[in-house]
Design a protein around this motif. Structure first.
Motif, short mmCIF file in Angstrom:
data_model
loop_
_atom_site.label_atom_id
_atom_site.label_comp_id
_atom_site.label_asym_id
_atom_site.label_seq_id
_atom_site.Cartn_x
_atom_site.Cartn_y
_atom_site.Cartn_z
N ARG A 114 44.31 45.89 34.93
CA ARG A 114 44.77 45.21 36.14
C ARG A 114 43.84 44.02 36.37
NH1 ARG A 114 45.94 47.93 42.02
NH2 ARG A 114 46.70 46.02 42.95
N ASP A 115 44.39 42.89 36.85
CA ASP A 115 43.56 41.71 37.11
C ASP A 115 42.59 41.99 38.24
OD1 ASP A 115 44.82 40.29 35.13
OD2 ASP A 115 46.03 39.06 36.47
N LEU A 116 41.30 41.84 37.93
CA LEU A 116 40.24 42.12 38.89
C LEU A 116 39.27 40.95 38.96
CD1 LEU A 116 39.36 45.75 37.77
CD2 LEU A 116 40.90 45.06 39.62
N GLU A 117 38.64 40.82 40.10
CA GLU A 117 37.54 39.89 40.27
C GLU A 117 36.26 40.72 40.11
OE1 GLU A 117 35.86 36.61 43.47
OE2 GLU A 117 37.43 37.99 44.09
N LEU A 118 35.37 40.28 39.23
CA LEU A 118 34.14 41.01 38.97
C LEU A 118 32.95 40.28 39.57
CD1 LEU A 118 34.63 41.91 35.20
CD2 LEU A 118 35.28 43.23 37.23
N HIS A 120 27.70 37.65 43.15
CA HIS A 120 27.89 36.49 42.29
C HIS A 120 29.13 36.80 41.46
CE1 HIS A 120 23.98 34.84 43.36
NE2 HIS A 120 23.54 36.08 43.28
N ALA A 121 30.26 36.21 41.85
CA ALA A 121 31.55 36.56 41.27
C ALA A 121 31.92 35.64 40.12
CB ALA A 121 32.63 36.49 42.33
N LEU A 122 32.62 36.21 39.13
CA LEU A 122 33.19 35.40 38.06
C LEU A 122 34.36 34.61 38.64
CD1 LEU A 122 33.22 37.91 35.07
CD2 LEU A 122 31.49 36.24 35.70
N VAL A 123 34.64 33.45 38.05
CA VAL A 123 35.67 32.57 38.59
C VAL A 123 37.01 32.73 37.88
CG1 VAL A 123 34.01 30.88 39.43
CG2 VAL A 123 34.93 30.66 37.11
N PHE A 124 37.15 33.78 37.07
CA PHE A 124 38.39 34.04 36.35
C PHE A 124 38.68 35.54 36.42
CE2 PHE A 124 34.78 33.71 33.48
CZ PHE A 124 34.77 34.98 32.88
N PRO A 125 39.96 35.92 36.35
CA PRO A 125 40.29 37.34 36.42
C PRO A 125 39.95 38.06 35.12
CG PRO A 125 42.28 36.04 36.10
CD PRO A 125 41.15 35.07 36.29
N CYS A 126 39.57 39.31 35.26
CA CYS A 126 39.23 40.16 34.11
C CYS A 126 40.01 41.46 34.19
CB CYS A 126 37.74 40.48 34.13
SG CYS A 126 36.69 39.05 33.89
N LYS A 127 40.07 42.14 33.05
CA LYS A 127 40.70 43.46 33.00
C LYS A 127 39.73 44.44 32.36
CE LYS A 127 45.49 42.10 32.82
NZ LYS A 127 46.75 42.12 32.08
N ARG A 128 39.73 45.66 32.87
CA ARG A 128 38.94 46.73 32.28
C ARG A 128 39.74 47.33 31.15
NH1 ARG A 128 36.72 52.12 35.42
NH2 ARG A 128 35.36 52.82 33.74
N VAL A 129 39.10 47.48 30.00
CA VAL A 129 39.71 48.12 28.84
C VAL A 129 38.73 49.20 28.36
CG1 VAL A 129 41.09 46.11 28.16
CG2 VAL A 129 38.77 46.36 27.27
N LEU A 130 39.15 50.02 27.43
CA LEU A 130 38.30 51.12 26.97
C LEU A 130 36.95 50.67 26.44
CD1 LEU A 130 40.88 53.47 25.22
CD2 LEU A 130 39.77 53.77 27.44
N HIS A 170 30.32 45.36 40.68
CA HIS A 170 31.36 45.54 41.69
C HIS A 170 32.64 44.84 41.26
CE1 HIS A 170 27.82 46.64 43.95
NE2 HIS A 170 28.62 47.23 44.81
N TRP A 171 33.73 45.24 41.90
CA TRP A 171 35.04 44.64 41.63
C TRP A 171 35.86 44.60 42.91
CZ3 TRP A 171 39.74 47.05 42.49
CH2 TRP A 171 39.68 48.40 42.83
N ARG A 172 36.90 43.77 42.87
CA ARG A 172 37.95 43.78 43.88
C ARG A 172 39.20 43.20 43.22
NH1 ARG A 172 35.35 39.42 48.11
NH2 ARG A 172 35.42 37.60 46.74
N ILE A 173 40.34 43.41 43.85
CA ILE A 173 41.60 42.89 43.31
C ILE A 173 41.53 41.37 43.25
CG2 ILE A 173 44.10 42.72 43.70
CD1 ILE A 173 43.14 45.51 42.86
N TRP A 174 41.98 40.82 42.14
CA TRP A 174 42.03 39.36 41.99
C TRP A 174 43.10 38.80 42.89
CZ3 TRP A 174 39.21 35.61 39.87
CH2 TRP A 174 39.78 34.36 39.70
N GLU A 175 42.72 37.89 43.74
CA GLU A 175 43.65 37.22 44.65
C GLU A 175 43.66 35.74 44.26
OE1 GLU A 175 45.52 38.72 46.83
OE2 GLU A 175 44.56 40.67 46.92
N PRO A 176 44.63 35.27 43.48
CA PRO A 176 44.62 33.89 42.98
C PRO A 176 44.45 32.83 44.08
CG PRO A 176 46.37 35.12 41.95
CD PRO A 176 45.79 36.01 43.02
N ALA A 177 45.08 33.00 45.22
CA ALA A 177 44.98 32.01 46.29
C ALA A 177 43.55 31.86 46.81
CB ALA A 177 45.91 32.37 47.43
N ASN A 178 42.78 32.93 46.79
CA ASN A 178 41.41 32.90 47.28
C ASN A 178 40.43 32.36 46.26
OD1 ASN A 178 42.30 33.99 49.67
ND2 ASN A 178 41.80 36.08 49.07
#
Length: 64
Positions: free
Chosen positions: A12-16, A25-35, A53-61
């Protein structure tokens, strides 16, 4: 709201972020967790960080 990385969902697209005494200090691109760790959502390229930490990626924000 930032969540602990141990609770991050897979595929799932997440903000890390990495937290330190100055806050997140957040990454500026969405990431996904994989195995095997974390990948950039758009390119499937491996992300070589250890987020705390993580939160749902919100493109508008996240657009500049």
């Amino acid at each position: 709201m930032w969540q602990p990385i141990s609770t991050a969902p897979f595929d799932r697209d997440l903000e890390l972020a990495v937290m330190d005494r100055d806050g997140p200090h957040a990454l500026v691109f969405p990431c996904k967790r994989v195995l095997t760790g974390w990948i950039k959502s758009a390119t499937k390229e491996r992300v070589g960080i250890s987020p705390s930490h993580w939160r749902i990626w919100e493109p508008a924000n996240n657009e500049f």
